[in-house]
Design a protein around this motif. Structure first.
Motif, PDB file in Angstrom:
ATOM      1  N   HIS A   1       0.814  -5.629  -9.814  1.00 25.23           N
ATOM      2  CA  HIS A   1      -0.529  -6.003  -9.350  1.00 25.23           C
ATOM      3  C   HIS A   1      -1.495  -5.095 -10.087  1.00 25.23           C
ATOM      4  O   HIS A   1      -1.230  -3.887 -10.224  1.00 25.23           O
ATOM      5  CB  HIS A   1      -0.687  -5.752  -7.853  1.00 25.23           C
TER       6      HIS A   1
ATOM      7  N   HIS B   1       7.270  -5.321 -11.207  1.00 30.08           N
ATOM      8  CA  HIS B   1       6.399  -6.327 -10.574  1.00 30.08           C
ATOM      9  C   HIS B   1       5.020  -5.697 -10.462  1.00 30.08           C
ATOM     10  O   HIS B   1       4.857  -4.616  -9.885  1.00 30.08           O
ATOM     11  CB  HIS B   1       6.946  -6.707  -9.190  1.00 30.08           C
TER      12      HIS B   1
ATOM     13  N   PHE C   1      -2.326 -15.427   3.912  1.00 32.05           N
ATOM     14  CA  PHE C   1      -1.969 -15.532   2.494  1.00 32.05           C
ATOM     15  C   PHE C   1      -1.700 -17.016   2.235  1.00 32.05           C
ATOM     16  O   PHE C   1      -0.685 -17.563   2.669  1.00 32.05           O
ATOM     17  CB  PHE C   1      -0.738 -14.669   2.210  1.00 32.05           C
TER      18      PHE C   1
ATOM     19  N   ALA D   1      -1.155  -4.641  -3.704  1.00 28.30           N
ATOM     20  CA  ALA D   1      -2.595  -4.859  -3.553  1.00 28.30           C
ATOM     21  C   ALA D   1      -3.106  -4.288  -2.242  1.00 28.30           C
ATOM     22  O   ALA D   1      -4.310  -4.137  -2.061  1.00 28.30           O
ATOM     23  CB  ALA D   1      -2.900  -6.355  -3.617  1.00 28.30           C
ATOM     24  N   GLU D   2      -2.205  -3.967  -1.343  1.00 27.52           N
ATOM     25  CA  GLU D   2      -2.647  -3.566   0.004  1.00 27.52           C
ATOM     26  C   GLU D   2      -2.603  -2.052   0.206  1.00 27.52           C
ATOM     27  O   GLU D   2      -3.356  -1.520   1.013  1.00 27.52           O
ATOM     28  CB  GLU D   2      -1.767  -4.243   1.065  1.00 27.52           C
TER      29      GLU D   2
ATOM     30  N   THR E   1      -4.892 -11.202  -0.528  1.00 34.63           N
ATOM     31  CA  THR E   1      -5.363 -12.299   0.320  1.00 34.63           C
ATOM     32  C   THR E   1      -6.855 -12.507   0.084  1.00 34.63           C
ATOM     33  O   THR E   1      -7.598 -11.550  -0.164  1.00 34.63           O
ATOM     34  CB  THR E   1      -5.128 -12.005   1.818  1.00 34.63           C
TER      35      THR E   1
ATOM     36  N   SER F   1       5.404 -13.926 -10.384  1.00 35.65           N
ATOM     37  CA  SER F   1       5.774 -14.319  -9.020  1.00 35.65           C
ATOM     38  C   SER F   1       5.158 -15.674  -8.701  1.00 35.65           C
ATOM     39  O   SER F   1       4.054 -15.990  -9.150  1.00 35.65           O
ATOM     40  CB  SER F   1       5.301 -13.258  -8.019  1.00 35.65           C
TER      41      SER F   1
ATOM     42  N   GLY G   1       0.201 -13.672  -6.803  1.00 34.71           N
ATOM     43  CA  GLY G   1      -0.208 -13.642  -5.398  1.00 34.71           C
ATOM     44  C   GLY G   1      -1.511 -12.887  -5.233  1.00 34.71           C
ATOM     45  O   GLY G   1      -2.350 -13.245  -4.399  1.00 34.71           O
ATOM     46  N   GLY G   2      -1.676 -11.836  -6.051  1.00 34.77           N
ATOM     47  CA  GLY G   2      -2.895 -11.023  -5.965  1.00 34.77           C
ATOM     48  C   GLY G   2      -3.062 -10.433  -4.585  1.00 34.77           C
ATOM     49  O   GLY G   2      -2.124  -9.878  -4.018  1.00 34.77           O
TER      50      GLY G   2
ATOM     51  N   PHE H   1      -0.797 -12.574   7.402  1.00 36.31           N
ATOM     52  CA  PHE H   1      -0.526 -11.352   6.628  1.00 36.31           C
ATOM     53  C   PHE H   1      -1.091 -10.141   7.368  1.00 36.31           C
ATOM     54  O   PHE H   1      -1.700  -9.257   6.766  1.00 36.31           O
ATOM     55  CB  PHE H   1      -1.133 -11.511   5.228  1.00 36.31           C
TER      56      PHE H   1
ATOM     57  N   SER I   1       1.986 -10.398 -10.799  1.00 37.14           N
ATOM     58  CA  SER I   1       1.836 -11.147  -9.551  1.00 37.14           C
ATOM     59  C   SER I   1       0.849 -12.285  -9.772  1.00 37.14           C
ATOM     60  O   SER I   1      -0.183 -12.102 -10.409  1.00 37.14           O
ATOM     61  CB  SER I   1       1.277 -10.221  -8.463  1.00 37.14           C
TER      62      SER I   1
ATOM     63  N   GLU J   1       4.554  -1.078  -3.397  1.00 40.47           N
ATOM     64  CA  GLU J   1       3.995  -2.303  -2.816  1.00 40.47           C
ATOM     65  C   GLU J   1       4.594  -2.566  -1.441  1.00 40.47           C
ATOM     66  O   GLU J   1       3.916  -3.057  -0.537  1.00 40.47           O
ATOM     67  CB  GLU J   1       4.262  -3.498  -3.740  1.00 40.47           C
TER      68      GLU J   1
ATOM     69  N   GLU K   1       8.978 -16.351  -4.480  1.00 39.80           N
ATOM     70  CA  GLU K   1       8.745 -15.387  -3.393  1.00 39.80           C
ATOM     71  C   GLU K   1       8.814 -16.131  -2.059  1.00 39.80           C
ATOM     72  O   GLU K   1       7.992 -17.010  -1.799  1.00 39.80           O
ATOM     73  CB  GLU K   1       7.365 -14.735  -3.523  1.00 39.80           C
TER      74      GLU K   1
ATOM     75  N   ASP L   1       4.560 -17.717  -5.210  1.00 38.57           N
ATOM     76  CA  ASP L   1       4.661 -17.634  -3.748  1.00 38.57           C
ATOM     77  C   ASP L   1       4.844 -19.024  -3.159  1.00 38.57           C
ATOM     78  O   ASP L   1       4.083 -19.940  -3.474  1.00 38.57           O
ATOM     79  CB  ASP L   1       3.417 -16.921  -3.211  1.00 38.57           C
TER      80      ASP L   1
END
Ligand code: KMH
Ligand code: ZN
Length: 276
Positions: free
Chosen positions: A50, A48, A122, A15-16, A89, A108, A86-87, A116, A84, A229, A146, A110
């Protein structure tokens, strides 16, 4: 003890990371299929995932996940797809939980809050983890736990003792996040030795430590996660051309260490997913 076979997970999108950082990061459905197929053809058993919109914005939208998962499954029918929860933040818990409604085999989970980088936090409070685990149980989803820090393993084990997390325990030790445990042999060993008997684990190393942490995981009897990722570069100066390039490299090293690569069916056996 070494596992019979090494499971390679490819975290193909994240995602980042962005296409400005590496043009091969997938945004569109076609790009997702290209990246997933490159990873699976090179030996990945788990993707995995996103989700992104076509413009690259991360989303946990259920229908976007459905579209991406259907397209990947059409190209790679055997692979285990692990969305995920987590997506990114700043997303709400309900937003993050949407892909569970598609009843994937795994997702996942978390297991703790952490910084983060910069001003980002996060957030995964104890009650959120309990709710996420309950949602996964309702949908028959196996959580991958995670853990970005040793305290996240302690939290996961507390929730196992209380019955919130059940079944075979599979951990992802994530090292090198700016706010989590460092990507060093000492920290990996400490976290690995904190896992309970019978648990399986994979290791993700963020940035430059990816390769070293993956290799150390295999030496400790664990599995590996590679992909955009966590890391965009194949060496200090060059971007990887695809997720498949990372998978091919770690598969080659595994073979040189006399370890075999698990197919998706073998990964299902190792993780206790078969027949669920
Ligand atoms: N993108 C991070 C904030 C997960 O997939 O469950 C969270 C993450 C963890 O990537
Ligand atoms: Zn992720």
């Amino acid at each position: 003890m070494s596992p019979q076979k090494v499971i390679i997970t490819a975290a193909i999108s994240g995602a980042e990371v962005t296409q400005q950082m590496n043009p091969a990061v997938p945004y569109t459905i076609e790009q997702y299929v290209r990246e997933a197929k490159s990873a699976v053809d090179a030996g990945a058993a788990i993707i995995h995932l996103h989700a992104r919109w076509d413009d690259g914005k991360p989303t946990q939208d259920r229908e976007r996940f459905r579209e991406i998962i259907n397209a990947i499954q059409a190209a790679c029918p055997q692979v285990i797809i692990q969305p995920s929860t987590g997506g990114a933040t700043g997303m709400t818990a309900e937003e993050r939980l949407q892909p569970t409604e598609l009843n994937p085999e795994m997702a996942s989970l978390d297991c703790g809050t952490l910084n983060f980088g910069g001003d980002e936090i996060f957030i995964n409070t104890e009650n959120m983890i309990i709710d996420f685990a309950a949602r996964m149980r309702e949908h028959g989803i196996m959580p991958e736990l995670e853990c970005f820090d040793k305290s996240h393993i302690d939290m996961a084990l507390r929730l196992v003792r209380k019955g919130h997390i059940q079944g075979h325990l599979h951990f992802n030790i994530v090292l090198g996040v700016n706010g989590g445990a460092a990507g060093t042999p000492r920290d990996l060993l400490f976290m690995k030795e904190s896992l309970p008997e019978g648990a399986t684990f994979t290791v993700s190393g963020v940035g430059r430590c990816q390769l070293e942490m993956n290799v150390m995981s295999m030496l400790l009897g664990g599995h590996v996660r590679v992909g955009f990722e966590d890391n965009l570069r194949i060496d200090r100066t060059q971007n990887a051309a695809s997720n498949g390039e990372f998978v091919a490299r770690i598969a080659r090293i595994a073979k040189e260490l006399n370890l075999e690569i698990a197919s998706p069916a073998e990964a299902r056996q190792i993780l206790g997913l078969a027949g669920r």
